[in-house]
Design an enzyme around this catalytic site. Structure first.
Site, PDB file in Angstrom:
ATOM      1  N   ASN A 114       0.798  -1.235   0.000  1.00  0.00           N
ATOM      2  CA  ASN A 114       0.000   0.000   0.000  1.00  0.00           C
ATOM      3  C   ASN A 114       0.823   1.273   0.000  1.00  0.00           C
ATOM      4  OD1 ASN A 114      -2.365  -1.331  -0.020  1.00  0.00           O
ATOM      5  ND2 ASN A 114      -2.912  -0.954   2.114  1.00  0.00           N
ATOM      6  N   LYS A 166       9.867 -18.111 -33.603  1.00  0.00           N
ATOM      7  CA  LYS A 166       9.020 -17.059 -34.165  1.00  0.00           C
ATOM      8  C   LYS A 166       8.352 -17.591 -35.439  1.00  0.00           C
ATOM      9  CE  LYS A 166      10.938 -13.956 -31.294  1.00  0.00           C
ATOM     10  NZ  LYS A 166      10.230 -13.265 -30.224  1.00  0.00           N
ATOM     11  N   GLU A 195       7.073 -16.143 -24.451  1.00  0.00           N
ATOM     12  CA  GLU A 195       6.397 -16.024 -23.153  1.00  0.00           C
ATOM     13  C   GLU A 195       4.877 -16.040 -23.273  1.00  0.00           C
ATOM     14  OE1 GLU A 195       7.392 -11.875 -24.648  1.00  0.00           O
ATOM     15  OE2 GLU A 195       8.406 -13.822 -24.526  1.00  0.00           O
ATOM     16  N   HIS A 285      10.995 -16.310 -17.610  1.00  0.00           N
ATOM     17  CA  HIS A 285      10.845 -15.105 -18.424  1.00  0.00           C
ATOM     18  C   HIS A 285      10.267 -13.992 -17.559  1.00  0.00           C
ATOM     19  CE1 HIS A 285       9.607 -12.295 -21.536  1.00  0.00           C
ATOM     20  NE2 HIS A 285      10.449 -12.916 -22.324  1.00  0.00           N
ATOM     21  N   ARG A 286      10.685 -12.750 -17.850  1.00  0.00           N
ATOM     22  CA  ARG A 286      10.300 -11.637 -16.969  1.00  0.00           C
ATOM     23  C   ARG A 286       9.233 -10.736 -17.593  1.00  0.00           C
ATOM     24  NH1 ARG A 286      15.295  -7.236 -17.176  1.00  0.00           N
ATOM     25  NH2 ARG A 286      15.585  -7.221 -19.427  1.00  0.00           N
ATOM     26  N   SER A 370      18.650 -11.663 -24.403  1.00  0.00           N
ATOM     27  CA  SER A 370      17.718 -11.958 -25.483  1.00  0.00           C
ATOM     28  C   SER A 370      17.030 -10.673 -25.907  1.00  0.00           C
ATOM     29  CB  SER A 370      16.675 -12.979 -24.983  1.00  0.00           C
ATOM     30  OG  SER A 370      15.703 -13.234 -25.958  1.00  0.00           O
TER      31      SER A 370
END
Length: 470
Positions: A114, A166, A195, A285-286, A370
């Site tokens: 908070n 990809k 991701e 992965h972030r 990456s």
């Protein structure tokens, strides 16, 4: 007079304690505070300490039922920021009793809860945390760590190579598996689910897992090298996530993947425990990190998210490239790369490290570079990150003019050339382009890649920079 006295009193009377000497068991935090006009630094710093620990906006009768001195957070030091009139760094110490053992979720709910919406502050950013060894020891941390991963994969003395498949969305499972096979067959160590690949209508998770496992085993048989594909187990519920991880284990693959910020720390720690118990490596992965960490005056720095990940658990985590298409300044990046990999990291403000951190025996995490990198970046990446890193080329593999396998070959040749040159004592920073050009003579695949990407640059200034020193 002794007894309860109702009313509102200044935070600094209770929570600003410049004479306090920090304990080895305290969690220490460095906050970048931008106070509202007219709020003095001592009051703002004390407000941060209060609202992220035991305080509320008014005196309450039940304060008398506990020992505030034992449990309160304390603002123990305030430091001006050079060149910023309105900002300062407030250092806060939290007693260890405030936090549940082994729970990043609980730690963050207090420290970055908070208080970040508090009206007396215009902006607030958590720059760094010192995690005491007593608290570190309540976490399992990474499922395996750097050395165990190298032993599992039988790969030593060089960075590891990866590739994100990809287009990230839209491929059928069989075509996806084909791309995985081609990249691994060409010489990469890993391929990766993007991701946002979870279980969508065009490719359900079970189909993808099966075709990727087939691709992996075929590439292993043909190359004699151990291969991996990061199967993304991220799901809408913890139960579904574990179900996917169980299926990956049954297929016999070496590694699974999780989006730790969108998935949440509770889910991530659950998966990390499963991975250690069942011999799976865990790639992290972030996604969503830049929502939290990109603005310099508000949010939380990625070095804090990196420390939290090491506690929660992950064997790899994305950590920026310094040279590619995504945000990341060199000194700052190397600061948190050390925090991920090393056992003991000294305070070093020139790299944004506010506290000395001792991880005791917690395993290390391999940083993953990456995003917008290609063969011309290989010397810089090898020099910046050293051996314990994963270098991931998505478009830099699949964008090769001759197709996926030659794209993988080009990256592997470039990496082997850089490692060989470094081991011979050559300077990758100054001779990098020459080393790559020499390797092109022996590899037409590399020569073709070099030709395609010779002009590509991502030259933008970083948003998140270090403060100037006085």
């Amino acid at each position: 007079s002794v007894g309860f006295k109702a009313g509102v009193k200044e935070y600094k009377l209770t929570y600003y304690t410049p004479e306090y000497e920090t304990k080895d068991t305290d969690i220490l935090a460095a906050f970048r505070v931008t106070a509202q006009p007219g709020v003095p630094p001592e009051e703002a710093g004390a407000a941060v300490a209060a609202e992220s620990s035991t305080g509320t906006w008014t005196a309450v009768w039940t304060d008398g039922l506990t020992s505030l001195d034992r449990y309160k957070g304390r603002c123990y030091h305030i430091e001006p920021v050079v060149g910023e009139e309105e900002q300062f760094i407030a250092y806060v110490a939290y007693p260890l009793d405030l936090f549940e053992e082994g729970s990043v979720t609980n730690m963050f709910t207090s420290i970055v809860g908070n208080v970040f919406g508090f009206k007396a502050l215009r902006a607030l950013r958590l720059e760094d945390l010192r995690i005491p060894t007593a608290y570190v020891k309540t976490f399992q941390g990474p499922p395996h760590g750097i050395q165990v991963e190298r032993d599992k994969l039988n790969k030593y003395g060089r960075p590891l190579l990866g590739c994100t498949i990809k287009p990230k969305l839209g491929l059928s499972a069989k075509n996806y598996g084909r791309a995985v096979y081609e990249c691994l067959r060409g010489g990469l160590d890993f391929t990766k689910d993007d991701e946002n690949v979870n279980s969508q209508p065009f490719m359900r998770w079970r189909d993808r897992f099966c075709f990727c496992a087939e691709a992996l085993y075929k590439a292993q048989a043909e190359t004699g090298e151990i291969k991996g594909h990061y199967l993304n187990a991220t799901a809408g519920t913890c139960e579904e996530m574990i179900k996917r991880a169980v299926f990956a284990r049954e297929l016999g693959v070496p590694i699974v993947m999780h989006d730790y910020l969108t998935g949440g720390f509770t889910a991530n720690t659950t998966l990390a425990h499963y991975c250690r118990d069942n011999g799976l490596l865990l790639h992290i992965h972030r996604a969503m990190h830049a929502v939290i960490d990109r603005q310099k005056n508000h949010g939380m720095h990625f070095r804090v998210l990196a420390k939290a990940l090491r506690m929660s658990g992950g064997d790899h985590v994305h950590a920026g490239t310094v040279v590619g298409k995504l945000e990341g300044e060199r000194d700052i990046t190397l600061g948190f790369v050390d925090l991920l990999r090393d056992d003991y990291i000294e305070k070093d403000r020139s790299r944004g490290v506010y506290f000395t951190q001792d991880w005791v025996s917690l395993p290390g995490v391999i940083p993953v570079a990456s995003g917008g990198i290609h063969v011309w970046h290989m010397p810089a990446l090898t020099e910046i990150f050293g051996d314990d890193a994963v270098l991931q080329f998505g478009g830099g593999t699949l964008g090769h003019p001759w197709g996926n396998p030659p794209g993988a070959v080009a990256n592997r040749v470039a990496l082997e050339a850089c490692v060989k040159a470094r081991n011979e004592g050559r300077d990758l920073a100054t001779e990098g382009n020459e080393i790559i050009r020499e390797a092109c003579k022996w590899s037409p695949e590399l020569a073709a890649a070099c030709e395609v990407w010779k002009e590509i640059r991502f030259n933008f200034a970083a948003v998140d920079t270090l403060d100037p020193t006085a």
